[in-house]
Scaffold this motif. Structure first.
Motif, PDB file in Angstrom:
ATOM      1  N   MET A 164     -71.701  67.781 -25.369  1.00  0.00           N
ATOM      2  CA  MET A 164     -71.222  68.794 -24.472  1.00  0.00           C
ATOM      3  C   MET A 164     -70.538  68.766 -23.206  1.00  0.00           C
ATOM      4  SD  MET A 164     -73.058  71.298 -27.173  1.00  0.00           S
ATOM      5  CE  MET A 164     -74.703  70.644 -26.964  1.00  0.00           C
TER       6      MET A 164
ATOM      7  N   GLU B 100     -75.477  76.417 -22.147  1.00  0.00           N
ATOM      8  CA  GLU B 100     -77.012  75.930 -22.000  1.00  0.00           C
ATOM      9  C   GLU B 100     -76.744  76.422 -20.818  1.00  0.00           C
ATOM     10  OE1 GLU B 100     -77.115  71.589 -22.757  1.00  0.00           O
ATOM     11  OE2 GLU B 100     -77.341  72.394 -25.202  1.00  0.00           O
TER      12      GLU B 100
ATOM     13  N   TYR C  10     -76.498  72.872 -32.792  1.00  0.00           N
ATOM     14  CA  TYR C  10     -74.990  73.248 -32.095  1.00  0.00           C
ATOM     15  C   TYR C  10     -74.040  71.953 -33.162  1.00  0.00           C
ATOM     16  CZ  TYR C  10     -76.864  69.420 -28.972  1.00  0.00           C
ATOM     17  OH  TYR C  10     -77.754  68.403 -28.851  1.00  0.00           O
TER      18      TYR C  10
ATOM     19  N   ALA D 145     -79.598  69.623 -31.693  1.00  0.00           N
ATOM     20  CA  ALA D 145     -81.006  68.626 -31.901  1.00  0.00           C
ATOM     21  C   ALA D 145     -81.939  69.611 -31.806  1.00  0.00           C
ATOM     22  CB  ALA D 145     -80.351  67.821 -30.610  1.00  0.00           C
TER      23      ALA D 145
ATOM     24  N   ARG E 158     -84.414  63.272 -24.119  1.00  0.00           N
ATOM     25  CA  ARG E 158     -84.019  63.911 -23.268  1.00  0.00           C
ATOM     26  C   ARG E 158     -84.708  63.536 -21.046  1.00  0.00           C
ATOM     27  NH1 ARG E 158     -84.002  68.007 -26.620  1.00  0.00           N
ATOM     28  NH2 ARG E 158     -82.181  68.222 -27.656  1.00  0.00           N
TER      29      ARG E 158
ATOM     30  N   ARG F 108     -80.737  67.563 -19.834  1.00  0.00           N
ATOM     31  CA  ARG F 108     -79.491  68.225 -20.794  1.00  0.00           C
ATOM     32  C   ARG F 108     -78.759  67.859 -20.813  1.00  0.00           C
ATOM     33  NH1 ARG F 108     -80.987  71.988 -25.895  1.00  0.00           N
ATOM     34  NH2 ARG F 108     -82.809  72.506 -25.997  1.00  0.00           N
TER      35      ARG F 108
HETATM   36  N1  GLY Z   1     -77.243  68.671 -24.514  1.00  0.00           N
HETATM   37  C1  GLY Z   1     -77.338  69.269 -25.129  1.00  0.00           C
HETATM   38  C2  GLY Z   1     -78.911  69.195 -26.282  1.00  0.00           C
HETATM   39  O1  GLY Z   1     -79.786  68.404 -24.772  1.00  0.00           O
HETATM   40  O2  GLY Z   1     -79.709  68.962 -26.849  1.00  0.00           O
END
Ligand code: GLY
Length: 395
Positions: A56, A62, A270, A283, A326, A352
């Motif tokens: 995304m 976000e 999402y 997630a 992440r 993210r």
């Molecule tokens: N940008 C989506 C996530 O970190 O889950």
């Protein structure tokens, strides 16, 4: 060639990028495009956090309180995506799945709706357009949504790309631009005097470079040889995210025409529909260190929440479950440019937003590597903001 380039020799690169995820690869590609001799160290280039990411480009959906500076960077990178995608597609001869489909952010119950209203206010304060829709209007846009959807926000500027295609295209573009790949782990940063001079590989080889770029995602702070005061300025930690991939079989009507996301009982979920027929559901957000176990609980949470939004998913084949890490920093913003140690630059901590920030990171690092200066828009994101302070603790 800029002032930071070193003379070309057989084994010495101008720029050595530690980490071949999308951030390391875009840095390498853009630096090579400036005439620098570039090498990348990674046992599996293209297999970083983006391998798991949904892709995304969610500058707006976000956005969180306190991230207004990051928002500017995210929006600037989102604006670069169409031209970046076209240029990379041309350079690699491969499509990166960029899709300007927009996003619909919905609420299932009164609490979700209150949370979404809060976010709408924050967006308006930041000058972002957002149009509020009733549940019926949401279903008119996306007929497969559950009757329980109570309302939502239409965010037409948050698009998507396919991170695996992005990584593969960057790898090809790097190869075509003459970037050298060392398929090994970087064991240690070498520092001579006050200057980083390259790395030692796990296999024992030494690689020298005029400048080294640390782009090792959530492992960036762990590289041996980083001086201790610098390690404190690279506070990158892993934040686990589990995802589920479903496939919409050929011949089925499209389930969704755009990304749909929601807060369900306080947790983000999402659904990202790709033109290839893949539907990525993500997630989880888990602070569990370097654990990448896919758990029954994680998959259950995702499927349960996604099913509340889109009941029809139960008939789709489930093709993959996986977990990624992440690379997060304390303020959720990346670390870019000079590290404070001569010869070492940073391109890490994208949290993210790694896929979203790929175009602007490549551009900013190429500028920093050739001129020694970050562009204005990237200056708030140097490691200096995490300079250590000694705190008096009362006895
Ligand atoms: N940008 C989506 C996530 O970190 O889950």
């Amino acid at each position: 060639m800029g002032p930071h380039a070193m003379p070309h020799t057989e084994d010495r690169a101008d720029v050595l990028v530690v980490g071949g995820g999308v951030i390391g690869l875009v840095t390498a590609w853009r630096a090579a495009g400036r005439g620098l001799r570039v090498a990348v160290v990674d046992p599996e280039p293209g297999r970083g956090a983006a391998w798991v990411a949904a892709g995304m480009l969610a500058a707006v959906t976000e956005l969180h309180h306190g991230e207004e500076a990051l928002l500017d960077l995210n929006l600037a990178s989102a604006a670069r995506y169409p031209a970046f995608a076209a240029e990379l597609t041309e350079a690699a001869g491969a499509d990166i799945g960029y899709r300007d489909c927009g996003t619909l952010q919905v609420a299932l119950d009164a609490d979700d709706r209150a949370e979404l209203r809060e976010l709408e206010l924050l967006r308006r304060r930041c000058g972002l357009a957002a149009s509020w829709l009733t549940g019926r209007e949401c279903r008119r846009l996306e007929p497969m949504l559950a009757p329980g959807v109570r309302g939502g926000l239409r965010v037409d500027g948050d698009h998507q790309t396919d991170p695996r295609r992005l990584a593969a295209a960057l790898r090809t573009a790097c190869e075509r631009a003459g970037v050298v790949f060392h398929r090994d782990e970087a064991r240690e940063l070498t520092v001579v005097g006050d200057r980083a001079t390259g790395v030692v590989l796990a296999g024992g080889d030494r690689l020298g470079a005029g400048q080294t770029v640390l782009a090792a995602g959530c492992r960036s702070g762990e590289l041996a040889g980083l001086p201790p005061e610098l390690r404190a300025r690279v506070p990158v930690r892993p934040v686990k995210g589990q995802v589920v991939r479903l496939r919409i079989p050929p011949g089925y009507a499209p389930f969704l025409s755009r990304t749909v996301r929601a807060v369900v009982r306080g947790a983000q979920v999402y659904l990202v529909p790709r033109l290839s027929g893949e539907l990525v559901i993500g997630a989880t957000t888990e602070e569990l260190g370097f654990d990448t176990t896919v758990t029954a609980g994680g998959v259950y949470q995702l499927l349960r929440d996604a099913h509340e939004l889109l009941p029809g998913i139960t008939e789709l084949p489930l093709v993959e479950t996986l977990a990624g890490l992440r690379p997060a920093t304390p303020d959720n913003a990346p670390l870019l440019g000079p590290s404070g140690l001569e010869g070492l630059q940073l391109a890490t901590g994208h949290g993210r937003n790694g896929v979203l920030l790929t175009p602007i990171t490549g551009e900013a690092l190429a500028e920093s590597l050739t001129t020694g200066e970050l562009p204005d828009y990237a200056r708030p994101f140097t490691a200096g903001r995490f300079a250590t302070e000694t705190r008096e603790v009362p006895a």
